[in-house]
Scaffold this active site. Structure first.
Site, PDB file in Angstrom:
ATOM      1  N   TYR A  30       0.832  -1.204   0.000  1.00 19.23           N
ATOM      2  CA  TYR A  30       0.000   0.000   0.000  1.00 19.23           C
ATOM      3  C   TYR A  30       0.860   1.245   0.000  1.00 19.23           C
ATOM      4  O   TYR A  30       2.068   1.176   0.246  1.00 19.23           O
ATOM      5  CB  TYR A  30      -0.967   0.003   1.194  1.00 19.23           C
ATOM      6  CG  TYR A  30      -0.315   0.362   2.514  1.00 19.23           C
ATOM      7  CD1 TYR A  30       0.539  -0.520   3.170  1.00 19.23           C
ATOM      8  CD2 TYR A  30      -0.530   1.620   3.096  1.00 19.23           C
ATOM      9  CE1 TYR A  30       1.138  -0.171   4.363  1.00 19.23           C
ATOM     10  CE2 TYR A  30       0.075   1.973   4.297  1.00 19.23           C
ATOM     11  CZ  TYR A  30       0.912   1.072   4.920  1.00 19.23           C
ATOM     12  OH  TYR A  30       1.516   1.421   6.094  1.00 19.23           O
ATOM     13  N   LYS A 145       6.555  -1.948   2.164  1.00 14.37           N
ATOM     14  CA  LYS A 145       5.342  -1.336   2.714  1.00 14.37           C
ATOM     15  C   LYS A 145       4.188  -2.314   2.503  1.00 14.37           C
ATOM     16  O   LYS A 145       3.364  -2.148   1.593  1.00 14.37           O
ATOM     17  CB  LYS A 145       5.091   0.023   2.063  1.00 14.37           C
ATOM     18  CG  LYS A 145       4.189   0.924   2.887  1.00 14.37           C
ATOM     19  CD  LYS A 145       4.328   2.373   2.470  1.00 14.37           C
ATOM     20  CE  LYS A 145       3.272   3.278   3.058  1.00 14.37           C
ATOM     21  NZ  LYS A 145       3.320   3.442   4.513  1.00 14.37           N
ATOM     22  N   GLU A 177      12.297   3.014  14.612  1.00 15.52           N
ATOM     23  CA  GLU A 177      11.442   4.098  14.102  1.00 15.52           C
ATOM     24  C   GLU A 177      10.184   4.159  14.976  1.00 15.52           C
ATOM     25  O   GLU A 177      10.135   3.536  16.045  1.00 15.52           O
ATOM     26  CB  GLU A 177      11.095   3.860  12.622  1.00 15.52           C
ATOM     27  CG  GLU A 177      10.403   2.536  12.357  1.00 15.52           C
ATOM     28  CD  GLU A 177      10.076   2.295  10.876  1.00 15.52           C
ATOM     29  OE1 GLU A 177       9.910   3.253  10.116  1.00 15.52           O
ATOM     30  OE2 GLU A 177       9.961   1.101  10.514  1.00 15.52           O
ATOM     31  N   LEU A 201      10.974   1.414   7.482  1.00 16.12           N
ATOM     32  CA  LEU A 201      10.425   1.825   6.195  1.00 16.12           C
ATOM     33  C   LEU A 201      11.242   3.017   5.702  1.00 16.12           C
ATOM     34  O   LEU A 201      11.555   3.920   6.484  1.00 16.12           O
ATOM     35  CB  LEU A 201       8.952   2.226   6.327  1.00 16.12           C
ATOM     36  CG  LEU A 201       8.349   2.524   4.953  1.00 16.12           C
ATOM     37  CD1 LEU A 201       8.033   1.238   4.205  1.00 16.12           C
ATOM     38  CD2 LEU A 201       7.105   3.383   5.057  1.00 16.12           C
TER      39      LEU A 201
END
Ligand SMILES: Cc1ncc(COP(=O)(O)O)c(C=O)c1O
Length: 278
Positions: A30, A145, A177, A201
């Site tokens: 996505y 992702k 993160e 990511l």
């Protein structure tokens, strides 16, 4: 309106395939794209990342031209005002098939796309948010992702249950993160962030912020850092398509720096503001 697999649906109309591998395996990818004043911000960067995620998972996806045309149509069908801040959500699953673990051959990917009004997090960006440290239990391909968001969702839930806004994730003491944003720390006027490996990511906003910092003459070190380091940082902030540049002013109940939004994050926010309107 929602675009699902070639057709348009109203929000209350069913558009779900029970054996879509997206539901059964999280087998899909996505992107969330920001719409500022009616235009798709950093669209090409999102396309490049989507294509990379697809390649890593051997997923066939529509061409960039096709996706761009559908996205433009989504903006029209979703009746967004040209002055409205919004997001475009795009999801591509491997497709519909009998439930089986190996990737089935000869199935068609299912594309879903819609746009929704979403205001910018102005208050959070101005005042900062509070965070806690949570174990990063996600899989080891966070650079893809993918639709497998339960690890991140669970971490965010734990933050909410502790009455704070965000979870800062760490693996064995190394900070990675946030749940849906990248993390930056400022120490002695230098900017630190985890390198773009499989453990995070590769955020588009992260990359923009690195570039803006360099333009401002702020040194950037893409280095992994520890939980101890982050707890003694002068400033902390997260970056993401929807969170933009959001300062963290409290971590684990303790003030970050002097507990106020710091000067480096302010400079970066100002540069980012100019970047999105340029
Ligand atoms: C885990 C994670 N890290 C970082 C980001 C930020 O990426 P971007 O700046 O491209 O939105 C996201 C965005 O969804 C995310 O889910």
């Amino acid at each position: 309106m929602y675009y699902v697999d070639g057709a348009w649906y109203k929000p209350d109309e069913p558009a779900i395939f029970p054996e879509d591998r997206g539901y059964q395996f999280g087998d899909g990818i996505y992107e969330v794209v920001r719409i500022y004043h009616g235009y798709l911000y950093q669209w090409d960067d999102h396309m490049i990342r989507l294509e990379r995620s697809a390649k890593e998972l051997s997923l066939t996806i529509p061409s960039r031209k096709e996706l761009t045309e559908i996205a433009q149509e989504v903006l029209r069908q979703c009746f967004l005002e040209s002055s409205e801040d919004a997001i475009l959500y795009m999801q591509i699953t491997r497709g519909v098939s009998d439930r089986q673990f190996p990737f089935p051959s000869n199935i068609r990917p299912v594309l879903t796309m819609y746009a929704k009004s979403k205001s910018r997090p102005i208050q959070q960006m101005q005042s900062g948010v509070r965070a806690v440290l949570i174990d990063d239990i996600r899989w080891l391909r966070c650079d893809i992702k993918s639709l497998n968001l339960l690890g991140a969702s669970w971490a965010k839930q734990q933050a909410v249950e502790q009455s704070v806004d965000e979870a800062i994730l760490h693996r064995n003491g190394t900070v990675t993160e946030a749940t849906s944003a990248n993390l930056f720390a400022v120490k002695n006027d230098k900017l630190y962030t985890h390198p773009a490996t499989n453990l995070i990511l590769h955020g588009i906003t992260r990359q923009t912020v690195i570039q803006l910092a360099k333009n401002l003459g702020i040194p950037v070190l893409e280095e992994a850092f520890s939980v101890n380091f982050v707890q003694s940082a002068d400033e902390l902030f997260i970056t993401g398509t929807t969170s933009e540049i959001t300062p963290i002013v409290e971590l684990q109940g303790a003030r970050v720096g002097d507990g106020q939004v710091g000067s480096i994050v302010r400079r970066l926010q100002e540069a980012f503001e100019n970047h999105i309107i340029s």
